[in-house]
Design an enzyme around this catalytic site. Sequence first.
Site, short mmCIF file in Angstrom:
data_model
loop_
_atom_site.label_atom_id
_atom_site.label_comp_id
_atom_site.label_asym_id
_atom_site.label_seq_id
_atom_site.Cartn_x
_atom_site.Cartn_y
_atom_site.Cartn_z
N CYS A 1 0.92 -1.05 -0.04
CA CYS A 1 -0.03 0.02 0.02
C CYS A 1 0.61 1.36 -0.13
O CYS A 1 2.10 1.21 -0.41
CB CYS A 1 -1.03 0.19 1.07
SG CYS A 1 -0.17 -0.18 2.83
N ASN B 1 2.11 1.63 4.53
CA ASN B 1 2.27 -0.12 5.19
C ASN B 1 1.94 0.12 6.61
O ASN B 1 2.73 -0.36 7.19
CB ASN B 1 3.88 -0.36 5.01
CG ASN B 1 4.14 -1.65 5.10
OD1 ASN B 1 5.28 -2.06 5.61
ND2 ASN B 1 3.41 -2.56 5.18
N CYS C 1 -1.52 0.75 7.22
CA CYS C 1 -3.05 0.50 7.45
C CYS C 1 -3.47 -0.71 6.63
O CYS C 1 -3.81 -1.79 7.37
CB CYS C 1 -3.80 1.71 6.81
SG CYS C 1 -3.61 3.07 7.96
N ARG C 2 -3.51 -0.72 5.13
CA ARG C 2 -4.07 -1.76 4.55
C ARG C 2 -3.36 -2.83 4.48
O ARG C 2 -3.46 -4.24 4.49
CB ARG C 2 -4.66 -1.33 3.06
CG ARG C 2 -5.62 -0.18 3.12
CD ARG C 2 -5.68 0.46 1.87
NE ARG C 2 -4.66 1.40 1.80
CZ ARG C 2 -4.35 2.25 0.71
NH1 ARG C 2 -5.33 2.08 -0.35
NH2 ARG C 2 -3.43 3.18 0.54
N SER C 3 -1.92 -2.75 3.81
CA SER C 3 -1.14 -4.02 3.55
C SER C 3 -0.76 -4.72 4.89
O SER C 3 -0.53 -6.18 4.66
CB SER C 3 0.12 -3.60 2.85
OG SER C 3 0.95 -2.80 3.37
N ASP D 1 -8.54 3.74 0.81
CA ASP D 1 -7.31 4.16 1.95
C ASP D 1 -8.27 4.77 3.24
O ASP D 1 -8.92 5.81 3.23
CB ASP D 1 -6.61 5.47 1.27
CG ASP D 1 -5.62 5.92 2.29
OD1 ASP D 1 -5.65 5.48 3.51
OD2 ASP D 1 -4.69 6.65 1.81
P1 4NP Z 1 -1.81 2.75 3.89
O1 4NP Z 1 -2.42 4.11 4.63
O2 4NP Z 1 -1.34 3.14 2.74
O3 4NP Z 1 -3.21 1.86 3.93
O4 4NP Z 1 -1.00 2.31 5.05
C1 4NP Z 1 -1.98 5.35 4.75
C2 4NP Z 1 -1.21 5.60 5.60
C3 4NP Z 1 -0.60 6.70 5.88
C4 4NP Z 1 -0.62 7.73 4.99
C5 4NP Z 1 -1.69 7.41 3.77
C6 4NP Z 1 -2.17 6.31 3.76
N1 4NP Z 1 -0.05 8.96 5.11
O5 4NP Z 1 -0.51 9.87 3.96
O6 4NP Z 1 0.76 9.30 5.79
#
Ligand code: 4NP
Length: 161
Positions: free
Chosen positions: A8, A11, A13-15, A126
């Site tokens: 993602c 790294n 939240c989703r992955s 997201d």
């Molecule tokens: P992820 O979510 O890609 O599912 O881990 C996010 C985590 C942090 C951010 C964006 C999406 N950020 O902009 O910091």
Amino acid sequence: MIKVLFVCLGNICRSPLAEAIFNQKVKAFGLSQNFKCDSCGTSDYHIGELPDERTIACAKRHQIPIHHRARQLNRVDAREFDYILAMDHSNKKNIEIDLQKYRLSHDHIYLIREFQPNSDNLDVPDPYYGGEEGFENVYKILDESIDHFLEYLKVEHQEYV
Ligand code: 4NP
């Protein structure tokens, strides 16, 4: 051994949740020794951090062990992993840009929702800027997509699954 990498942006939240769900399912089938699963982000925003506390809470609600420290995609990943599974179109694009930079190619980069039957949208949304319900929605999408990804692996790699 089949090696699977979930990717993602951050790294956190989703992955890492996808990795935890995948590992739990594989363990329930008694197939852990046949798989290596990891996750990473395309960005360097959260390197070294634990998953987001809302990701940890979601995993806990579903009794899924989650152990991960955020890391960024690197050139070794393109060689190491058999399947690279992006959470959304923008992650996939970023992976492709990185691989071009490394002058590497990979034949098995997918969106994880390509494996979810009847999904109207191929992006795992997201959840970072939303609330708990966004994480629950991500969990449901990943749980179903990963079930079907494992069914796909069963057909493709009968010797392992
Ligand atoms: P992820 O979510 O890609 O599912 O881990 C996010 C985590 C942090 C951010 C964006 C999406 N950020 O902009 O910091």
